[in-house]
Design an enzyme around this catalytic site. Structure first.
Site, PDB file in Angstrom:
ATOM      1  N   ASP A  92     -14.431  21.993  28.452  1.00 17.64           N
ATOM      2  CA  ASP A  92     -14.124  21.836  29.861  1.00 17.64           C
ATOM      3  C   ASP A  92     -13.119  22.915  30.254  1.00 17.64           C
ATOM      4  O   ASP A  92     -12.258  23.292  29.461  1.00 17.64           O
ATOM      5  CB  ASP A  92     -13.556  20.437  30.107  1.00 17.64           C
ATOM      6  CG  ASP A  92     -13.409  20.116  31.582  1.00 17.64           C
ATOM      7  OD1 ASP A  92     -13.817  20.940  32.409  1.00 17.64           O
ATOM      8  OD2 ASP A  92     -12.878  19.036  31.883  1.00 17.64           O
ATOM      9  N   ASP A 277     -21.089  13.261  29.050  1.00 18.02           N
ATOM     10  CA  ASP A 277     -19.896  13.051  28.235  1.00 18.02           C
ATOM     11  C   ASP A 277     -19.045  11.994  28.911  1.00 18.02           C
ATOM     12  O   ASP A 277     -19.145  11.788  30.127  1.00 18.02           O
ATOM     13  CB  ASP A 277     -19.084  14.342  28.079  1.00 18.02           C
ATOM     14  CG  ASP A 277     -18.180  14.589  29.286  1.00 18.02           C
ATOM     15  OD1 ASP A 277     -16.972  14.342  29.178  1.00 18.02           O
ATOM     16  OD2 ASP A 277     -18.692  15.018  30.346  1.00 18.02           O
ATOM     17  N   CYS A 315     -27.448  -3.076  15.027  1.00 16.68           N
ATOM     18  CA  CYS A 315     -26.770  -1.793  14.868  1.00 16.68           C
ATOM     19  C   CYS A 315     -26.674  -1.390  13.404  1.00 16.68           C
ATOM     20  O   CYS A 315     -26.455  -2.235  12.524  1.00 16.68           O
ATOM     21  CB  CYS A 315     -25.368  -1.870  15.476  1.00 16.68           C
ATOM     22  SG  CYS A 315     -24.436  -0.329  15.394  1.00 16.68           S
ATOM     23  N   CYS A 317     -24.480   1.129  12.352  1.00 15.54           N
ATOM     24  CA  CYS A 317     -23.254   1.898  12.135  1.00 15.54           C
ATOM     25  C   CYS A 317     -22.469   1.327  10.950  1.00 15.54           C
ATOM     26  O   CYS A 317     -22.760   0.239  10.453  1.00 15.54           O
ATOM     27  CB  CYS A 317     -22.393   1.894  13.399  1.00 15.54           C
ATOM     28  SG  CYS A 317     -21.411   0.394  13.648  1.00 15.54           S
ATOM     29  N   CYS A 320     -21.024  -2.226  11.518  1.00 14.78           N
ATOM     30  CA  CYS A 320     -21.964  -3.352  11.579  1.00 14.78           C
ATOM     31  C   CYS A 320     -22.800  -3.508  10.312  1.00 14.78           C
ATOM     32  O   CYS A 320     -23.017  -4.616   9.822  1.00 14.78           O
ATOM     33  CB  CYS A 320     -22.907  -3.181  12.770  1.00 14.78           C
ATOM     34  SG  CYS A 320     -22.090  -3.336  14.364  1.00 14.78           S
ATOM     35  N   HIS A 359     -18.374   2.451  16.022  1.00 12.50           N
ATOM     36  CA  HIS A 359     -19.449   1.609  16.559  1.00 12.50           C
ATOM     37  C   HIS A 359     -19.861   2.052  17.960  1.00 12.50           C
ATOM     38  O   HIS A 359     -21.059   2.211  18.243  1.00 12.50           O
ATOM     39  CB  HIS A 359     -19.015   0.141  16.595  1.00 12.50           C
ATOM     40  CG  HIS A 359     -19.979  -0.713  17.361  1.00 12.50           C
ATOM     41  ND1 HIS A 359     -21.159  -1.168  16.821  1.00 12.50           N
ATOM     42  CD2 HIS A 359     -19.963  -1.139  18.665  1.00 12.50           C
ATOM     43  CE1 HIS A 359     -21.821  -1.846  17.745  1.00 12.50           C
ATOM     44  NE2 HIS A 359     -21.123  -1.837  18.864  1.00 12.50           N
TER      45      HIS A 359
END
Length: 395
Positions: A92, A277, A315, A317, A320, A359
């Site tokens: 940015d 984003d 999930c 991840c 999880c 997560h």
């Protein structure tokens, strides 16, 4: 420098599937980009980002200019080697951070004067300096320096009121002049990466259209929609989202800056956005809010104190479903329980926000992967219907 290939379009919406080739790799779109303001995505190792499918991350020109400074960045040859990330990076320009300084900054035609929030030094940021900083950072996508048009006016005569059309026009036209200066300086520096223009215009569609048309005439490699998620009501943001993205050139990437919730991302894709984003996944994680397929989960709620279920049973991840490095087992499934994450949050243990951040980012990146798969299969409309039904079910 940049190549964008349009691979698939959805006949019932503006949604599209693409492939973006940059100097440090290929990005499959639509894509969500994790935010690494200071050269790190808070609480998440670069290896974890790769494992969860991150293809491109953000850095921030303003903050990296403040710390560690350009001498250090130049020593490392840019941001990639410094933060050990060998995939694409977008930076940015600093326009949003300047906007957020409020009365601490003074905007003129030449640039912005302000006091450093780090040590109080008097600083001056111009379109040319922003391009010079981002050249040292060697980011794959460089953003033009712009003025982020506020939803609530900061002008002395109308301060605290809605930004007027005249104020929005003045801000938008300044950003257009700065875009030309950015383009000239970018070319002078022979930066081998890609420079994006930013559409401004506040909440006024005709000003957005003027900004868009003049930026397209400058022929940037890609375009962003800025000046949203700056305090406006959700319906206002959705109105601008519905107006602007699909009017940008079809053969170039489109980036919606700073947005947003999972629902915002899916709606943004439907309106023709390729890149997103937002700090929401990591910021909300640190504040105890988890995104799941079946709605948002507040891990601080007392009802989770003894809950043995994972955050999201669908999930995969680390939080999880676990990994080879996480040996905790519950009911034949590796991973951590809601009860444990509730405990970590209540005790302010560092592992809590780390797992929550992993997560949430995994959820966002997986959502974008599912969107891409749906577009590839020609079933985006059915995906959106199922997505809304799942999110409305509740946790």
């Amino acid at each position: 420098m940049l190549q964008f290939d349009l691979l698939q379009t959805d006949p019932a919406s503006h949604a599209r599937r693409g492939r973006l080739t940059l100097n440090h790799g290929v990005v499959q779109t639509p894509i969500f980009m994790p935010v690494g303001t200071y050269g790190t995505v808070k609480g998440v190792l670069p290896r974890s980002l790769e494992e969860m499918g991150a293809q491109i991350i953000l850095g921030n020109t303003f903050h990296l200019w403040m710390r560690p400074g350009l001498d250090v960045m130049a020593q490392f040859g840019g941001l990639h080697r410094f933060e050990k990330w060998d995939k694409p990076i977008l930076t940015d320009s600093g326009g949003f951070q300047v906007w957020s300084l409020g009365e601490m900054r003074k905007i003129t035609e030449e640039g912005v004067k302000f006091s450093s929030p780090v040590n109080g030094d008097k600083l001056f940021l111009t379109p040319e300096i922003s391009m010079q900083i981002q050249t040292v950072l060697n980011s794959d996508i460089v953003m033009q320096f712009d003025e982020c048009t506020p939803y609530i006016s900061v002008e002395p005569k109308t301060k605290g009121q809605l930004t007027t059309e005249a104020e929005a026009r003045s801000s938008m036209e300044l950003s257009l002049r700065w875009a030309q200066r950015c383009q000239s300086e970018f070319a002078r520096l022979e930066n081998p990466n890609a420079l994006f223009g930013i559409v401004q215009g506040g909440m006024f569609e005709h000003l957005r259209q003027e900004s868009l048309e003049q930026l397209v005439a400058m022929d940037f490699p890609g375009y962003a929609i800025g000046g949203v998620s700056v305090g406006e009501p959700k319906e206002e943001m959705l109105r601008i989202m519905a107006h602007t993205p699909h009017r940008l050139p079809a053969h170039k990437p489109r980036y919606l800056m700073g947005v947003g919730t999972p629902e915002d991302l899916v709606e943004g894709v439907a309106q023709g956005v390729d890149m997103f984003d937002c700090v929401m996944p990591t910021r909300n994680a640190r504040n105890g809010t988890l995104f799941t397929r079946h709605g948002d989960l507040k891990i601080r709620n007392a009802r989770h104190k003894t809950d043995e279920r994972p955050l999201d049973e669908t999930c995969t991840c680390h939080a999880c479903a676990g990994s080879s490095s996480i040996a905790y087992s519950q009911g034949g499934r590796e991973g951590f329980s809601r009860a444990y994450l509730h405990h970590l949050d209540r005790c302010a243990e560092m592992l809590g926000p780390m797992l929550a951040s992993i997560h949430n980012l995994h959820y966002y990146l997986n959502l974008m992967r599912e969107v891409r798969e749906a577009l590839d299969a020609g079933r985006f409309g059915a995906f959106v219907t199922q997505f809304k039904a799942d999110r409305a079910r509740g946790v």
